[in-house]
Design an enzyme around this catalytic site. Structure first.
Site, PDB file in Angstrom:
ATOM      1  N   HIS A  30       0.872  -1.180   0.000  1.00 19.56           N
ATOM      2  CA  HIS A  30       0.000   0.000   0.000  1.00 19.56           C
ATOM      3  C   HIS A  30       0.905   1.226   0.000  1.00 19.56           C
ATOM      4  O   HIS A  30       1.587   1.482   0.997  1.00 19.56           O
ATOM      5  CB  HIS A  30      -0.885   0.012   1.250  1.00 19.56           C
ATOM      6  CG  HIS A  30      -1.764  -1.203   1.335  1.00 19.56           C
ATOM      7  ND1 HIS A  30      -3.050  -1.222   0.841  1.00 19.56           N
ATOM      8  CD2 HIS A  30      -1.524  -2.447   1.818  1.00 19.56           C
ATOM      9  CE1 HIS A  30      -3.572  -2.424   1.036  1.00 19.56           C
ATOM     10  NE2 HIS A  30      -2.667  -3.191   1.623  1.00 19.56           N
ATOM     11  N   LEU A  31       0.908   1.965  -1.106  1.00 13.85           N
ATOM     12  CA  LEU A  31       1.783   3.141  -1.196  1.00 13.85           C
ATOM     13  C   LEU A  31       1.073   4.423  -0.791  1.00 13.85           C
ATOM     14  O   LEU A  31       1.709   5.459  -0.629  1.00 13.85           O
ATOM     15  CB  LEU A  31       2.340   3.277  -2.620  1.00 13.85           C
ATOM     16  CG  LEU A  31       3.255   2.139  -3.084  1.00 13.85           C
ATOM     17  CD1 LEU A  31       3.727   2.395  -4.510  1.00 13.85           C
ATOM     18  CD2 LEU A  31       4.452   1.953  -2.159  1.00 13.85           C
ATOM     19  N   ARG A  32      -0.257   4.344  -0.640  1.00 12.52           N
ATOM     20  CA  ARG A  32      -1.056   5.529  -0.287  1.00 12.52           C
ATOM     21  C   ARG A  32      -0.937   6.604  -1.374  1.00 12.52           C
ATOM     22  O   ARG A  32      -0.464   6.339  -2.462  1.00 12.52           O
ATOM     23  CB  ARG A  32      -0.671   6.077   1.105  1.00 12.52           C
ATOM     24  CG  ARG A  32      -0.670   5.038   2.221  1.00 12.52           C
ATOM     25  CD  ARG A  32      -1.971   4.276   2.353  1.00 12.52           C
ATOM     26  NE  ARG A  32      -2.030   3.534   3.613  1.00 12.52           N
ATOM     27  CZ  ARG A  32      -2.751   2.439   3.776  1.00 12.52           C
ATOM     28  NH1 ARG A  32      -3.463   1.909   2.791  1.00 12.52           N
ATOM     29  NH2 ARG A  32      -2.790   1.839   4.954  1.00 12.52           N
ATOM     30  N   ASN A  56      -6.662   0.330  -2.850  1.00 14.78           N
ATOM     31  CA  ASN A  56      -7.684   0.755  -1.880  1.00 14.78           C
ATOM     32  C   ASN A  56      -7.486   2.197  -1.426  1.00 14.78           C
ATOM     33  O   ASN A  56      -7.364   2.492  -0.241  1.00 14.78           O
ATOM     34  CB  ASN A  56      -7.749  -0.221  -0.682  1.00 14.78           C
ATOM     35  CG  ASN A  56      -6.466  -0.283   0.116  1.00 14.78           C
ATOM     36  OD1 ASN A  56      -5.385  -0.044  -0.402  1.00 14.78           O
ATOM     37  ND2 ASN A  56      -6.579  -0.608   1.400  1.00 14.78           N
ATOM     38  N   LYS A 114      -7.801  -6.882  -7.718  1.00 10.60           N
ATOM     39  CA  LYS A 114      -7.817  -7.178  -6.283  1.00 10.60           C
ATOM     40  C   LYS A 114      -9.249  -7.364  -5.795  1.00 10.60           C
ATOM     41  O   LYS A 114     -10.103  -6.500  -6.016  1.00 10.60           O
ATOM     42  CB  LYS A 114      -7.156  -6.019  -5.528  1.00 10.60           C
ATOM     43  CG  LYS A 114      -7.152  -6.172  -4.016  1.00 10.60           C
ATOM     44  CD  LYS A 114      -6.295  -7.342  -3.563  1.00 10.60           C
ATOM     45  CE  LYS A 114      -6.504  -7.681  -2.112  1.00 10.60           C
ATOM     46  NZ  LYS A 114      -5.555  -7.076  -1.214  1.00 10.60           N
ATOM     47  N   HIS A 151      -8.031 -10.878  -0.935  1.00  9.85           N
ATOM     48  CA  HIS A 151      -8.014 -10.729   0.523  1.00  9.85           C
ATOM     49  C   HIS A 151      -8.961 -11.818   1.044  1.00  9.85           C
ATOM     50  O   HIS A 151     -10.173 -11.671   0.958  1.00  9.85           O
ATOM     51  CB  HIS A 151      -8.479  -9.329   0.936  1.00  9.85           C
ATOM     52  CG  HIS A 151      -8.403  -9.127   2.420  1.00  9.85           C
ATOM     53  ND1 HIS A 151      -7.537  -8.246   3.020  1.00  9.85           N
ATOM     54  CD2 HIS A 151      -9.062  -9.723   3.438  1.00  9.85           C
ATOM     55  CE1 HIS A 151      -7.668  -8.300   4.333  1.00  9.85           C
ATOM     56  NE2 HIS A 151      -8.590  -9.189   4.619  1.00  9.85           N
ATOM     57  N   HIS A 189      -1.357 -12.367   1.617  1.00  9.53           N
ATOM     58  CA  HIS A 189      -0.989 -12.283   3.038  1.00  9.53           C
ATOM     59  C   HIS A 189      -1.624 -13.400   3.889  1.00  9.53           C
ATOM     60  O   HIS A 189      -2.385 -13.129   4.812  1.00  9.53           O
ATOM     61  CB  HIS A 189      -1.308 -10.908   3.623  1.00  9.53           C
ATOM     62  CG  HIS A 189      -2.628 -10.292   3.227  1.00  9.53           C
ATOM     63  ND1 HIS A 189      -3.812 -10.955   3.323  1.00  9.53           N
ATOM     64  CD2 HIS A 189      -2.918  -9.062   2.740  1.00  9.53           C
ATOM     65  CE1 HIS A 189      -4.779 -10.149   2.913  1.00  9.53           C
ATOM     66  NE2 HIS A 189      -4.256  -9.009   2.556  1.00  9.53           N
ATOM     67  N   LEU A 234      -4.855  -6.684   9.259  1.00 12.51           N
ATOM     68  CA  LEU A 234      -5.782  -7.698   8.764  1.00 12.51           C
ATOM     69  C   LEU A 234      -5.168  -8.404   7.563  1.00 12.51           C
ATOM     70  O   LEU A 234      -4.553  -7.721   6.744  1.00 12.51           O
ATOM     71  CB  LEU A 234      -7.120  -7.058   8.380  1.00 12.51           C
ATOM     72  CG  LEU A 234      -7.949  -6.624   9.597  1.00 12.51           C
ATOM     73  CD1 LEU A 234      -9.102  -5.733   9.176  1.00 12.51           C
ATOM     74  CD2 LEU A 234      -8.461  -7.847  10.353  1.00 12.51           C
ATOM     75  N   HIS A 266      -0.306   3.880   8.489  1.00 13.19           N
ATOM     76  CA  HIS A 266      -1.384   4.726   9.008  1.00 13.19           C
ATOM     77  C   HIS A 266      -0.751   5.693   9.998  1.00 13.19           C
ATOM     78  O   HIS A 266       0.169   5.310  10.724  1.00 13.19           O
ATOM     79  CB  HIS A 266      -2.417   3.889   9.771  1.00 13.19           C
ATOM     80  CG  HIS A 266      -3.251   3.014   8.897  1.00 13.19           C
ATOM     81  ND1 HIS A 266      -4.349   3.472   8.204  1.00 13.19           N
ATOM     82  CD2 HIS A 266      -3.151   1.701   8.602  1.00 13.19           C
ATOM     83  CE1 HIS A 266      -4.898   2.475   7.519  1.00 13.19           C
ATOM     84  NE2 HIS A 266      -4.181   1.380   7.737  1.00 13.19           N
ATOM     85  N   ALA A 278      -6.403  -0.920  10.971  1.00  9.71           N
ATOM     86  CA  ALA A 278      -5.561  -2.093  10.704  1.00  9.71           C
ATOM     87  C   ALA A 278      -4.488  -1.753   9.690  1.00  9.71           C
ATOM     88  O   ALA A 278      -4.768  -1.113   8.683  1.00  9.71           O
ATOM     89  CB  ALA A 278      -6.433  -3.224  10.170  1.00  9.71           C
TER      90      ALA A 278
HETATM   91  C1  NCD Z   1      -4.490  -2.601   4.754  1.00  6.95           C
HETATM   92  C2  NCD Z   1      -4.572  -1.069   4.661  1.00  6.95           C
HETATM   93  O1  NCD Z   1      -4.383  -0.394   5.662  1.00  6.95           O
HETATM   94  O2  NCD Z   1      -4.780  -0.560   3.544  1.00  6.95           O
HETATM   95  N1  NCD Z   1      -4.515  -2.988   6.143  1.00  6.95           N
HETATM   96  C3  NCD Z   1      -4.066  -4.159   6.658  1.00  6.95           C
HETATM   97  O3  NCD Z   1      -4.273  -4.384   7.854  1.00  6.95           O
HETATM   98  N2  NCD Z   1      -3.408  -5.025   5.939  1.00  6.95           N
HETATM   99  C4  NCD Z   1      -5.587  -3.225   3.978  1.00  6.95           C
HETATM  100  C5  NCD Z   1      -5.383  -4.706   3.739  1.00  6.95           C
HETATM  101  O4  NCD Z   1      -4.523  -5.099   2.967  1.00  6.95           O
HETATM  102  O5  NCD Z   1      -6.086  -5.510   4.341  1.00  6.95           O
HETATM  103 ZN    ZN Z   2      -2.906  -5.187   1.939  1.00 10.16          ZN
END
Ligand code: NCD
Ligand code: ZN
Length: 366
Positions: A30-32, A56, A114, A151, A189, A234, A266, A278
């Protein structure tokens, strides 16, 4: 030149203190976006040649145009001198047009799709409520050889959170694989012995990624002396026997398991909250963290398979040309980091890891 070293020992019996590895890829990150992107992406680009970028965002990436624009923002945030290729993904929804997926893949924008079950995790409110809604899209993906990244957790509140991955296998995955036997699927994962066994027993079209945190921690980490929100992600970490099964799978050399960090930053304040979100931010020391696992398992000779070879082979992409070198040097991980205007607590915060990245050969842009 070997791309790795024997199992943690050299011929004189002393401990190996250098690992030369074909440059690895991160098959789930996740690179945001926005102000934080520049700091986040360079932690990944410093180690990995390519990464599968999760879609996401808010709003999620559901069109080829949005993915191409996000890819441009990522590329302009990468430090000049680092060669890094983001591989974009399409966020599946109940109503996504199969033609959009096909067009995005044909244009080289989408590398994969995804599947987030609706509300399974961070920013998944637009996810899929029933896999039956995806049949048109999955038919197209199967035909064009486009991987589906899953997922794998049910979202039924009556199912115990620690069982949601195993129940997903029974309730969803078995049927999905039977309905689409030609579809390439990555079970993302994975966190359970059930998932390891299922992936091992399935045909060659099913593979799985494994994160560094699920190789290092079990569920006790979240409750050690009090609630520990920075170990919450998660799918949630499970009991110790599951962690051991994941470690065995990761270091086995099986082509079905490969590296995917699920690094998910986060702001510390959003995790240290009454309802903390998460995600574990592990990209600042991901490779070093994985190296510790392979060393502890006496499996450094199989590190390259997991980190640099199995992923590209599954995706049908060439292996990277460059190399990265890790050296046995103390690697202190800060307790907190500032990324953009955010304070973030990284995985391994306050620990000193045993490995440091010391060389990047053929890594830089020419
Ligand atoms: C991920 C997120 O923060 O975008 N969080 C995580 O707990 N892994 C979303 C995800 O991949 O489930
Ligand atoms: Zn993820």
């Amino acid at each position: 030149m070997p791309s790795s070293v024997p199992d943690g020992r050299n011929q004189t019996g002393s401990s190996v203190d250098r690992i030369r590895l074909r440059r690895p890829d991160d098959w789930h990150v996740h690179l945001r976006d926005g102000a934080i992107l520049r700091s986040v992406v360079n932690h990944t680009a410093r180690q990995f040649a390519r990464a599968i970028v999760m879609p996401n965002l808010r709003p999620p990436v559901t069109t080829a145009a949005a993915a191409a624009a996000y890819r441009d923002r990522i590329l302009s945030a990468v430090d000049p001198g680092l060669a890094f290729t983001p591989l974009m993904t399409c966020y599946l929804t109940d109503t996504l047009d199969p033609l959009e997926v096909e067009r995005g893949f044909a244009e080289g924008v989408f590398a994969a799709c995804k599947l987030y079950p609706a509300n399974a995790t961070t920013n998944s409110a637009h996810g899929v409520t029933d896999v039956r809604n995806l049949h048109g899209v999955l038919e197209v993906m199967q035909r064009i050889g486009m991987p589906l990244l899953i997922h794998g957790e049910v979202t039924d509140r009556h199912i115990d959170i620690f069982d949601r991955e195993a129940v997903f296998i029974e309730r969803v995955l078995v049927k999905l694989l039977a309905d689409f036997p030609g579809l390439k699927v990555v079970f993302e994962h994975i966190t359970t012995a059930e998932a390891v066994a299922f992936v091992e027993a399935a045909g060659p079209n099913l593979a799985a990624t494994i994160t560094p945190h699920h190789l290092h921690i079990n569920r006790n980490a979240m409750f050690e002396g009090g609630i520990r929100p920075h170990f919450y992600c998660l799918p949630v970490a499970k009991r110790e026997p599951h962690r051991l099964a994941l470690r065995k799978a990761a270091v086995s050399g099986s082509p079905k398991f490969f590296l995917g960090t699920d690094s998910a930053p986060h702001p510390a304040a959003d995790k240290e909250a009454a309802c903390g979100c998460a995600g574990i931010f592990n990209s600042p020391c991901a490779l070093e963290s994985y190296a510790m696992v392979f060393e502890e398992e006496g499996a450094l000779s199989r590190f390259a398979a997991f980190a640099s070879e199995n992923g590209p082979r599954f995706y049908g992409l060439p292996l990277n040309e460059g190399f990265v070198e890790l050296e046995r040097l103390p690697h202190p991980v800060p307790a907190r980091m500032t990324l953009g205007d955010q304070e973030i607590v990284p995985f391994h915060a306050g620990e000193t890891l045993r490995w440091s990245i010391s060389g990047l050969e053929g890594l830089e842009k020419s």
